[in-house]
Design a protein around this motif. Sequence first.
Motif, PDB file in Angstrom:
ATOM      1  N   GLN A 517      25.606   7.763  55.178  1.00 40.83           N
ATOM      2  CA  GLN A 517      24.264   6.949  55.441  1.00 40.83           C
ATOM      3  C   GLN A 517      23.775   7.404  56.553  1.00 40.83           C
ATOM      4  O   GLN A 517      24.205   7.815  57.667  1.00 40.83           O
ATOM      5  CB  GLN A 517      25.075   5.579  55.252  1.00 40.83           C
ATOM      6  N   GLU A 518      22.457   7.074  56.501  1.00 40.23           N
ATOM      7  CA  GLU A 518      21.793   7.437  57.916  1.00 40.23           C
ATOM      8  C   GLU A 518      20.752   6.287  58.291  1.00 40.23           C
ATOM      9  O   GLU A 518      20.173   5.715  57.343  1.00 40.23           O
ATOM     10  CB  GLU A 518      20.814   8.790  57.614  1.00 40.23           C
ATOM     11  N   MET A 519      20.834   5.821  59.517  1.00 40.82           N
ATOM     12  CA  MET A 519      20.029   4.712  59.949  1.00 40.82           C
ATOM     13  C   MET A 519      19.177   5.537  61.087  1.00 40.82           C
ATOM     14  O   MET A 519      19.663   6.051  61.911  1.00 40.82           O
ATOM     15  CB  MET A 519      20.674   3.484  60.431  1.00 40.82           C
ATOM     16  N   ASP A 520      18.045   5.253  61.057  1.00 40.03           N
ATOM     17  CA  ASP A 520      16.930   5.849  62.107  1.00 40.03           C
ATOM     18  C   ASP A 520      16.122   4.802  62.892  1.00 40.03           C
ATOM     19  O   ASP A 520      15.477   3.764  61.986  1.00 40.03           O
ATOM     20  CB  ASP A 520      16.067   7.049  61.884  1.00 40.03           C
ATOM     21  N   VAL A 521      15.866   4.716  64.016  1.00 40.45           N
ATOM     22  CA  VAL A 521      14.937   4.033  64.775  1.00 40.45           C
ATOM     23  C   VAL A 521      14.278   5.062  65.695  1.00 40.45           C
ATOM     24  O   VAL A 521      14.732   5.803  66.074  1.00 40.45           O
ATOM     25  CB  VAL A 521      15.767   2.534  65.495  1.00 40.45           C
ATOM     26  N   TYR A 522      12.996   4.674  65.650  1.00 34.09           N
ATOM     27  CA  TYR A 522      12.411   5.475  66.556  1.00 34.09           C
ATOM     28  C   TYR A 522      11.001   4.701  67.343  1.00 34.09           C
ATOM     29  O   TYR A 522      10.684   3.695  66.874  1.00 34.09           O
ATOM     30  CB  TYR A 522      11.688   6.720  65.887  1.00 34.09           C
ATOM     31  N   MET A 523      10.522   5.244  68.172  1.00 38.44           N
ATOM     32  CA  MET A 523       9.378   4.862  68.853  1.00 38.44           C
ATOM     33  C   MET A 523       8.434   5.633  69.588  1.00 38.44           C
ATOM     34  O   MET A 523       9.155   6.671  70.229  1.00 38.44           O
ATOM     35  CB  MET A 523       9.794   3.590  69.737  1.00 38.44           C
ATOM     36  N   ILE A 533      -6.142  13.163  80.598  1.00 33.27           N
ATOM     37  CA  ILE A 533      -4.883  13.736  80.345  1.00 33.27           C
ATOM     38  C   ILE A 533      -4.406  12.360  79.344  1.00 33.27           C
ATOM     39  O   ILE A 533      -4.668  11.239  79.400  1.00 33.27           O
ATOM     40  CB  ILE A 533      -3.967  13.269  81.943  1.00 33.27           C
ATOM     41  N   ASN A 534      -3.824  13.000  78.571  1.00 33.05           N
ATOM     42  CA  ASN A 534      -2.959  12.240  77.587  1.00 33.05           C
ATOM     43  C   ASN A 534      -1.352  12.412  77.641  1.00 33.05           C
ATOM     44  O   ASN A 534      -0.925  13.543  77.584  1.00 33.05           O
ATOM     45  CB  ASN A 534      -3.353  12.524  75.904  1.00 33.05           C
ATOM     46  N   LEU A 535      -0.752  11.400  77.659  1.00 31.86           N
ATOM     47  CA  LEU A 535       0.669  11.497  77.483  1.00 31.86           C
ATOM     48  C   LEU A 535       1.412  10.716  76.421  1.00 31.86           C
ATOM     49  O   LEU A 535       0.765   9.813  75.747  1.00 31.86           O
ATOM     50  CB  LEU A 535       1.375  10.505  78.783  1.00 31.86           C
ATOM     51  N   SER A 536       2.298  11.226  76.107  1.00 30.96           N
ATOM     52  CA  SER A 536       3.272  10.729  74.866  1.00 30.96           C
ATOM     53  C   SER A 536       4.507  10.690  74.997  1.00 30.96           C
ATOM     54  O   SER A 536       5.080  11.683  75.684  1.00 30.96           O
ATOM     55  CB  SER A 536       2.612  11.494  73.534  1.00 30.96           C
ATOM     56  N   ALA A 537       5.108   9.829  74.921  1.00 28.73           N
ATOM     57  CA  ALA A 537       6.655   9.560  75.200  1.00 28.73           C
ATOM     58  C   ALA A 537       7.243   8.809  74.050  1.00 28.73           C
ATOM     59  O   ALA A 537       6.826   7.727  73.716  1.00 28.73           O
ATOM     60  CB  ALA A 537       7.060   9.219  76.468  1.00 28.73           C
ATOM     61  N   GLY A 538       8.551   9.177  73.666  1.00 27.72           N
ATOM     62  CA  GLY A 538       9.175   8.648  72.595  1.00 27.72           C
ATOM     63  C   GLY A 538      10.553   8.937  72.222  1.00 27.72           C
ATOM     64  O   GLY A 538      10.968   9.867  73.145  1.00 27.72           O
ATOM     65  N   PHE A 539      11.277   8.423  71.319  1.00 26.79           N
ATOM     66  CA  PHE A 539      12.615   8.765  70.979  1.00 26.79           C
ATOM     67  C   PHE A 539      12.662   8.722  69.649  1.00 26.79           C
ATOM     68  O   PHE A 539      12.092   7.971  68.882  1.00 26.79           O
ATOM     69  CB  PHE A 539      13.559   7.985  71.708  1.00 26.79           C
ATOM     70  N   ARG A 540      13.710   9.383  69.043  1.00 30.61           N
ATOM     71  CA  ARG A 540      14.187   9.179  67.557  1.00 30.61           C
ATOM     72  C   ARG A 540      15.590   8.888  67.730  1.00 30.61           C
ATOM     73  O   ARG A 540      16.281   9.726  68.637  1.00 30.61           O
ATOM     74  CB  ARG A 540      14.025  10.165  66.706  1.00 30.61           C
ATOM     75  N   HIS A 578      22.750   9.854  68.114  1.00 28.86           N
ATOM     76  CA  HIS A 578      22.136  10.928  68.885  1.00 28.86           C
ATOM     77  C   HIS A 578      20.829  10.177  69.241  1.00 28.86           C
ATOM     78  O   HIS A 578      20.290   9.156  68.745  1.00 28.86           O
ATOM     79  CB  HIS A 578      21.841  12.027  68.370  1.00 28.86           C
ATOM     80  N   PHE A 579      20.313  10.539  70.526  1.00 30.95           N
ATOM     81  CA  PHE A 579      19.165   9.944  71.105  1.00 30.95           C
ATOM     82  C   PHE A 579      18.411  11.267  71.209  1.00 30.95           C
ATOM     83  O   PHE A 579      18.700  11.954  72.155  1.00 30.95           O
ATOM     84  CB  PHE A 579      19.421   9.160  72.325  1.00 30.95           C
ATOM     85  N   ASP A 580      17.113  11.378  70.715  1.00 32.44           N
ATOM     86  CA  ASP A 580      16.260  12.382  70.695  1.00 32.44           C
ATOM     87  C   ASP A 580      14.966  12.020  71.550  1.00 32.44           C
ATOM     88  O   ASP A 580      14.121  11.667  70.782  1.00 32.44           O
ATOM     89  CB  ASP A 580      15.971  13.243  69.452  1.00 32.44           C
ATOM     90  N   PRO A 581      14.750  12.588  72.756  1.00 35.79           N
ATOM     91  CA  PRO A 581      13.827  12.041  73.310  1.00 35.79           C
ATOM     92  C   PRO A 581      12.736  13.231  73.090  1.00 35.79           C
ATOM     93  O   PRO A 581      13.066  14.359  72.640  1.00 35.79           O
ATOM     94  CB  PRO A 581      14.165  12.557  74.911  1.00 35.79           C
TER      95      PRO A 581
END
Lengths: 873, 266
Positions: A517-523, A533-540, A578-581
């Motif tokens: 089973q897998e659960m993912d949250v992301y933003m 300049i454009n910046l983008s930051a997030g994680f999965r 895991h936390f994937d930036p």
Amino acid sequence: MQIKSWYIVFIFFLFGPWSMAQSDFLDKSVQISGGKVSIEHFIERISDQTGVLFSYSSSQIDAKKSIQLADGRESLRDILAMLAKQYDIDYLIVENQVVLKRKGKDEVIEFDQHLYTISGYLFDSSTGETLIGAAVIVSGTGNGTISNAFGYYSISLPEGRYEVSYSYLAFKREKVAVNLKTNLEKSIYLKPDRITLPPVLIRSDVKTTLLESSQMSRLDLNQDKLDKIPEFGGEVGLIKGLQTLPGIKGHSDGSAFFFVRGGAKDQNLIIIDDAPVYNPSHLFGYYSMVIPDFTKDIKVYKSDMPVRIGDRLSSIVDIRTKDGNLNKFHLTGMINPLVSRLSVEGPIVKGESSYFASLRTSNIQWIYRAFVPNLDFGFNDFNIKWNYIPNKSNRFYFTFFSGNDLLANVVDGNTESGINWSNLASSLRWNNVINSKMFVNSVFTASIYQYRLILSGNSWRSNIATVSAKSDFNYYPRPDWRFNFGFAFSTHGFDPGSLSLNGGTKILPTITYGKSQEMDVYMKGIYKLNRKINLSAGFRMPMWNNTGPTTIYLYDENYQLQDTVNINNNVTYKGFIHFDPRISMGYAIDSSSSLKFSYGAYHQYIHLLSNTTSPFTSIEAWLPSGVNIKPQRADQLALGYTKFWGKRQYKVTAEAYYKHMQNQIDYEAHADMLLNPLLEGELRFGKAQAYGLEFLLEKTYGRLNGWMSYTWSRVWKKTPDINGGKYYRAFRDRPHDFSISLNYKWKPIVELNAQWTYYTGSAITTPIGFYKFNDNTLPLYGEKNNDRLPDYHRLDLGIKVVFNKPESRFKHSLTLSLYNAYGRKNPISINYNKIDQNGRLLIPVDLFGTADLVFSQRDLLRIMPSVSYKFEL
Amino acid sequence: MRLVMIILAFLFLLSCERVIDWQPQLTSEEKLVVEAIITDENKRQEIYLSTLLDSLNGGPNPVSGAFVMVENATESHLFWEDIEENGLYRSQNAFAIVPGSIYKLTIDWNGNKYEAWTTASEVLPMRSFSFPTYGETDSVYIAGIGVEYNDSEEAMYEFTIDWQHIIPGDSSIARQVHYVFTSINIGQLFGPDKDQLYFPKGSLVFQRKYGLNPAYAEYLRSLVVETQFKGGLFEESNGNLPTNISNGGLGYFAACSVLNDTLIVE
């Protein structure tokens, strides 16, 4: 030395013309009458004389302000420079318009300023299809956005009057004046503009690039682009198209495998309307599973992958299918000696609901039936999509596709032996506009890939199944802020290989693997810091659990079985979090070029196990991460540069990347991969690093158009128990990879295309000696992948003749193509264990035999002609 | 039209394999190759020592002057080089291995010491093979010879087929091997095309079955992967065969129980 010279020529070819890139209309001269004049009046005069359009925002430019002018004749460039120097009025060139801005400042929207939203869908007026990635520009403000994967856009601005421009590849641009005093719903129907296709195409591309200036390493592969590549057996196919792009390397002829930036073949996720496809090939890889007529949009991510999709290290191929024509019935088809297909689409309730259905089947029986009457060999696909729009805020879609392959020896109607594989997938989607700033895509998908081998009534089977539910939110609070967030739940089932007796009970050895089973949250947040300049930051954040029932095997450091543990039903025995930036940044150097940077961490929890260098899909099994297999991890840094020039008909993209991969799977020599309960004991784990430079030059305007890509890259692996623990080249390590695709519209009804591909031969392991054992001649290998196959190159040619007039409703054409036109013998393997029996290369069976062994090479597809008739109604 | 069909069938369905003039970079390193299969037959056991071949079809380079000894917990046997055949070492005395016993091989050659250990295997009863007639001819062949899956036994069958009494000459004798493994390999399912061996009715067939311990079975499985299974469309990645010879030696030391049978093909 030769290679060095070649580099210099290549680099010059790529970068030389940049210095000549300018906007020509800035050189037009303008007659100026001296005296005081308002800015508004002055730019009207310039427009009258030059035809150049100006735009500005009243919040930026005080148009009533007077400026002092001297008599004379000046170029527009000098006038703009004067305005910048004396009156702090800067300018941008957008869409051949001059956009005036306050110097050094963008239109600043205060954080607490009240904003109103313009939002809606963008449609193709002829079919009702939503338009993905269309540009929405608010003239004179520097603000803009693009439509999302479902054609939805939203942009928020302060109260005021604006001109909003909507444009999309091959569609006429639409400008809409809005008086923004309240939230506005503006769904726009863009009209196709086939006649002026090339200029529109490139303008849209510029806009999209600038608007998405933090997104990098994404390649768009739409059907128009695929149509410019010579066909193979009636189709271009997804994989063949992908292989023409930088950083993507095909395995070899006839293979559906591909490698992206040094990643392994299982590190690419292909999704069709969000449902994963585990084997995208037919006929062992000669054909792609994706029916071309069904495809609306293909986006390939090599790094900076979107947080909403995950769990592969190297690439995501995101395929969106057509929704079905909401306005009228439409039929397309293709007949080829090898493959035929037919697609129909049309409204169920006009403007409200539609369908798309597509059927494709191979018809190659005529080739072999006379010689091998018992052979049953072929494939078929069936795709269907339904969509329903109950109101402006909601839309539902249902997609189903199935693909089947069969290669069987049929005796008296029974399959005596053979192989069969199938993909089944479906997705049910709900698009909901919660409010003008919030768009939600909720989707439920189910997908299964099955592989079956039949031998004398017994069958070996393997499968992987995934069921998933996801809600993906797009939030557009301000023009300079955009958020994407969501969550997903998935469950995976694995059967890495079991044997059934006459389709019944499984016999030994029994291999049981449970569920995961897998659960993912992301933003992810995308912030436009300023005009440049454009910046983008997030994680999965993936969370992975393995549950029983299953049996797990524990190994010692020598990979010998140490213990066996039986896990009961629904008992969780292993988990990972895991936390994937992910971060990225885009810097617009000017209106035609940008610099981009990205970093991302990625994890992968399912793995394709296959200890073969065969180009064909064979008996492979998918296994989850667990007690013995750690999740694979990759960290990738990428730096990119994009430049348009020459009236924007040329685009060059250059990217450099470095990717470090951990827990990479390799295999014990001659690993026992089939029906082996102790399969995990055959695996070896190490790390890999890949780095490279990629160049893509595109020319999309004019009668002659096309693209050229070059990649220099290396891939090294290091596995403690292989090659003495030293680094070794991966099979996919091919330093040079070059491809050029050209399309020439010779006459209005005749189009010619050509593609030439070259790459360094794959790394292989060859003998450094031979010895005898029990009268067998055996090889002694040196370091792993110590050698290479000969370099690969191939020329494909195609010609398309259109029979109808452009305005005809019935359209039809004939395409002739020649795959591997000069018959290059590109080997897929080199062998040394056969004897030559009157031209037939055979394995000797008599150990007392005196016939000499020979070195041999095997190649596929020397020359492959093809003719296809296509029609459209 | 038929010609076009044949051409297309050829182009599309068939991959092409051709002989190439390829010159691999062969090592000049001197590697010891050990071929040491001792059995439970009470006889003077034989061990053959050689080095790498000079080329793919070169003859073996026999190793002379080596010290060779086999021992277990209770006895040891010295091997002496055959004065007529270099590289062939025979035990000083006849002996038979004892199933389940652990044997050690020691070789001293060129100042290097090589060692190997093996557990003597048992052998299960021999199964029978059929010899179908080939078409309308008087020739026969061994049915199903190659590699076989069995979930409870690993074994090797050797067939020495002799029809010199029917057609005199060196080419009237042949040797084939059949393997039984507890694993299935992709090459078993999609292997390359093999030559066929036909022989006349009345031939003598000397059938010999070796019981294999798991390690020797694994060695032979790797051997098959690198010989019979190599060169198909679904072949495995290349890799060196495992060995139980220490110090960089090649080959294998095994102690096998064997069964023999002789029959005349009718």
